[in-house]
Motif scaffolding. Sequence first.
Motif, PDB file in Angstrom:
ATOM      1  N   VAL A  73     -13.605  48.178  94.766  1.00 27.37           N
ATOM      2  CA  VAL A  73     -13.154  47.798  93.159  1.00 27.37           C
ATOM      3  C   VAL A  73     -14.069  46.983  92.459  1.00 27.37           C
ATOM      4  O   VAL A  73     -14.483  47.334  91.343  1.00 27.37           O
ATOM      5  CB  VAL A  73     -11.774  47.516  93.104  1.00 27.37           C
ATOM      6  CG1 VAL A  73     -11.380  47.013  91.735  1.00 27.37           C
ATOM      7  CG2 VAL A  73     -10.823  48.641  93.742  1.00 27.37           C
ATOM      8  N   TRP A 131     -14.821  51.234  86.429  1.00 34.57           N
ATOM      9  CA  TRP A 131     -13.458  50.876  86.843  1.00 34.57           C
ATOM     10  C   TRP A 131     -13.090  50.066  85.892  1.00 34.57           C
ATOM     11  O   TRP A 131     -13.725  48.919  85.703  1.00 34.57           O
ATOM     12  CB  TRP A 131     -13.260  50.624  88.295  1.00 34.57           C
ATOM     13  CG  TRP A 131     -11.773  50.577  88.585  1.00 34.57           C
ATOM     14  CD1 TRP A 131     -11.193  51.584  89.405  1.00 34.57           C
ATOM     15  CD2 TRP A 131     -10.974  49.352  88.678  1.00 34.57           C
ATOM     16  NE1 TRP A 131      -9.904  51.439  89.650  1.00 34.57           N
ATOM     17  CE2 TRP A 131      -9.774  49.942  89.041  1.00 34.57           C
ATOM     18  CE3 TRP A 131     -10.915  48.167  88.332  1.00 34.57           C
ATOM     19  CZ2 TRP A 131      -8.369  49.167  89.294  1.00 34.57           C
ATOM     20  CZ3 TRP A 131      -9.786  47.382  88.349  1.00 34.57           C
ATOM     21  CH2 TRP A 131      -8.634  47.898  89.018  1.00 34.57           C
ATOM     22  N   LEU A 139     -10.555  56.413  94.634  1.00 28.79           N
ATOM     23  CA  LEU A 139     -11.909  55.828  94.152  1.00 28.79           C
ATOM     24  C   LEU A 139     -13.131  56.498  94.617  1.00 28.79           C
ATOM     25  O   LEU A 139     -13.234  57.440  95.333  1.00 28.79           O
ATOM     26  CB  LEU A 139     -12.277  54.561  94.842  1.00 28.79           C
ATOM     27  CG  LEU A 139     -11.072  53.432  94.256  1.00 28.79           C
ATOM     28  CD1 LEU A 139     -11.262  52.168  94.989  1.00 28.79           C
ATOM     29  CD2 LEU A 139     -10.844  53.084  92.859  1.00 28.79           C
ATOM     30  N   ASP A 198      -6.717  51.189  85.866  1.00 27.01           N
ATOM     31  CA  ASP A 198      -7.026  52.426  86.693  1.00 27.01           C
ATOM     32  C   ASP A 198      -6.351  52.412  87.826  1.00 27.01           C
ATOM     33  O   ASP A 198      -6.142  51.501  88.644  1.00 27.01           O
ATOM     34  CB  ASP A 198      -8.644  52.592  86.866  1.00 27.01           C
ATOM     35  CG  ASP A 198      -9.305  52.694  85.169  1.00 27.01           C
ATOM     36  OD1 ASP A 198      -8.488  52.995  84.461  1.00 27.01           O
ATOM     37  OD2 ASP A 198     -10.578  52.662  85.342  1.00 27.01           O
TER      38      ASP A 198
END
Length: 52
Positions: A27, A36, A45, A40
């Motif tokens: 992330v 990102w 991912l 979200d």
Amino acid sequence: MSQHPSFKKGAAAALRKRSVLKRFERVDILKSRGHWEEGDRVTGLRKTKPSE
């Protein structure tokens, strides 16, 4: 009883770069690349390569 040598970590193993990232690391990379945003989903991912 002693530990078998194959179970011990060597100095090289401690410095080796991991090829698999934890979710929070992925992330962070996606945030820095602009893929990102807050809110979200954290599942599903995109694939990411670790940065140098």
